[in-house]
Scaffold this motif. Sequence first.
Motif, PDB file in Angstrom:
ATOM      1  N   MET A  50       0.830  -1.208   0.000  1.00  0.00           N
ATOM      2  CA  MET A  50       0.000   0.000   0.000  1.00  0.00           C
ATOM      3  C   MET A  50       0.865   1.259   0.000  1.00  0.00           C
ATOM      4  SD  MET A  50      -3.292  -0.699   0.022  1.00  0.00           S
ATOM      5  CE  MET A  50      -4.173   0.639   0.815  1.00  0.00           C
TER       6      MET A  50
ATOM      7  N   ARG B  34       3.382   1.827  -1.548  1.00  0.00           N
ATOM      8  CA  ARG B  34       3.929   2.128  -2.880  1.00  0.00           C
ATOM      9  C   ARG B  34       2.907   2.796  -3.791  1.00  0.00           C
ATOM     10  NH1 ARG B  34       6.253  -3.579  -4.292  1.00  0.00           N
ATOM     11  NH2 ARG B  34       6.302  -2.709  -6.381  1.00  0.00           N
ATOM     12  N   LEU B  35       1.679   2.997  -3.297  1.00  0.00           N
ATOM     13  CA  LEU B  35       0.687   3.728  -4.089  1.00  0.00           C
ATOM     14  C   LEU B  35       1.025   5.216  -4.094  1.00  0.00           C
ATOM     15  CD1 LEU B  35      -2.691   2.121  -2.996  1.00  0.00           C
ATOM     16  CD2 LEU B  35      -1.531   1.889  -5.181  1.00  0.00           C
ATOM     17  N   PRO B  36       0.766   5.915  -5.210  1.00  0.00           N
ATOM     18  CA  PRO B  36       1.007   7.361  -5.194  1.00  0.00           C
ATOM     19  C   PRO B  36       0.067   8.027  -4.202  1.00  0.00           C
ATOM     20  CG  PRO B  36      -0.187   6.690  -7.174  1.00  0.00           C
ATOM     21  CD  PRO B  36       0.212   5.434  -6.482  1.00  0.00           C
ATOM     22  N   GLY B  37       0.592   8.940  -3.412  1.00  0.00           N
ATOM     23  CA  GLY B  37      -0.228   9.664  -2.448  1.00  0.00           C
ATOM     24  C   GLY B  37      -0.280   9.006  -1.083  1.00  0.00           C
ATOM     25  N   LEU B  38       0.260   7.805  -0.937  1.00  0.00           N
ATOM     26  CA  LEU B  38       0.320   7.157   0.375  1.00  0.00           C
ATOM     27  C   LEU B  38       1.781   6.959   0.769  1.00  0.00           C
ATOM     28  CD1 LEU B  38      -2.419   4.348   0.274  1.00  0.00           C
ATOM     29  CD2 LEU B  38      -2.549   6.567   1.348  1.00  0.00           C
TER      30      LEU B  38
ATOM     31  N   ARG C 251       3.087   5.922   6.802  1.00  0.00           N
ATOM     32  CA  ARG C 251       2.137   6.179   7.872  1.00  0.00           C
ATOM     33  C   ARG C 251       0.701   6.039   7.370  1.00  0.00           C
ATOM     34  NH1 ARG C 251       2.408   8.784  12.648  1.00  0.00           N
ATOM     35  NH2 ARG C 251       4.541   9.414  12.171  1.00  0.00           N
TER      36      ARG C 251
ATOM     37  N   ARG D  91      -5.888   8.436  -9.528  1.00  0.00           N
ATOM     38  CA  ARG D  91      -4.455   8.405  -9.816  1.00  0.00           C
ATOM     39  C   ARG D  91      -3.857   7.066  -9.380  1.00  0.00           C
ATOM     40  NH1 ARG D  91      -1.008  11.698  -6.544  1.00  0.00           N
ATOM     41  NH2 ARG D  91       1.120  11.484  -7.306  1.00  0.00           N
TER      42      ARG D  91
ATOM     43  N   HIS E 201      -2.148   4.127 -11.735  1.00  0.00           N
ATOM     44  CA  HIS E 201      -0.818   3.619 -11.381  1.00  0.00           C
ATOM     45  C   HIS E 201      -0.856   2.100 -11.244  1.00  0.00           C
ATOM     46  CE1 HIS E 201       3.192   3.999  -9.607  1.00  0.00           C
ATOM     47  NE2 HIS E 201       2.804   3.127  -8.683  1.00  0.00           N
TER      48      HIS E 201
ATOM     49  N   LEU F  94      -1.021  -6.810  -4.684  1.00  0.00           N
ATOM     50  CA  LEU F  94      -1.874  -6.121  -3.728  1.00  0.00           C
ATOM     51  C   LEU F  94      -3.201  -6.851  -3.572  1.00  0.00           C
ATOM     52  CD1 LEU F  94      -1.689  -3.622  -1.980  1.00  0.00           C
ATOM     53  CD2 LEU F  94      -2.504  -2.260  -3.873  1.00  0.00           C
TER      54      LEU F  94
END
Lengths: 197, 197
Positions: free
Chosen positions: A14, A16-20, A23, B27, B31, B43
């Motif tokens: 998780m 490695r998702l953009p925006g995460l 933490r 997004r 991705h 995932l």
Amino acid sequence: MRDRTEIDTLIDLMARLPGLGPRSARRAVLHLIRKRALLLTPLADAMTAVAASARECVNCGNVGTADVCAICADETRSNGLLCVVEDVADLWAMERSNVFKGRYHVLGGTLSALDSIGPDELRIPQLVRRVEDEAISEVILALNATVDGQTTAHYIADQLETRVALTSLAQGVPIGGELDYLDDGTITAALNARRRI
Amino acid sequence: MRDRTEIDTLIDLMARLPGLGPRSARRAVLHLIRKRALLLTPLADAMTAVAASARECVNCGNVGTADVCAICADETRSNGLLCVVEDVADLWAMERSNVFKGRYHVLGGTLSALDSIGPDELRIPQLVRRVEDEAISEVILALNATVDGQTTAHYIADQLETRVALTSLAQGVPIGGELDYLDDGTITAALNARRRI
């Protein structure tokens, strides 16, 4: 130290998702575990389904669940307008505005000498072919108003200007925008393109 | 309008994660589709695995993959210290600091009259039982330094003060903290608890 469990693996993936980040990935995983039936299981199933079905449209480069996407397959949209966008996200943004009823061509990025991305990496040859083969009367270059986007727009315009009418999106003050918060470039563009009321 | 596909379903579900909104969910999904083999499939598999294996430890309330979590099962940690935290996220934060070698008790929230959360909703009876049954010499109240956290800490202290030694985390200037950026309450607490060098 805790042993590495499935939970740790999920957190790492998780994150490695953009925006995460780490933490927010931990927070999301705890939320998922608490909402197992409502969210975690449906999400796992949806991901498995998308992994099996998602593909790039052979015609325009949009992402869909068939070889030819729903937009390319929709006969009511063959009105001669072709909108060129950088990215599938841009195509989705255009579709949300729900005003454009033509078809799309997704470049898959912008020209970039630094990243050695040339026209052949960008579906530009396919664009030229579509303009020749399909009954297209106008190509709308809806590329981002960035340096790379505009460079790419100029290159495409050079390739197509003798074959088809070319337009680009208007530049100016966004709806709801306040002059005090706009950059000089936008104000200059809006002033130069001013309209008689 | 595009038809509703598996992709739209996935976007809607992703948008319900904490920290992601509709835009970042789109997004993230794009991705994921681009990194299908590296990220999307792993995932989906990790989520399926966690949905099947994650459970709450019957003893402390931690989240793990067995009925009794790794921390409760670890015999080397039965040193008489019991750390009370609000949430599994707080337990994980304590574990990352890698300095506490006792055991935990997760309350699952804080007392809140507004949300009608009383002691019985919070695993406080289980805490009292553990203090009676296990050989616990000290209970560390590591609750958040918020109003609700401190109210809960006072309530637990009232319940346990005759049975066991009670401590709480020190309050003061965080490591790397600059006085100019600290609130008045923290500076007051740090001043009141000042130490001779």
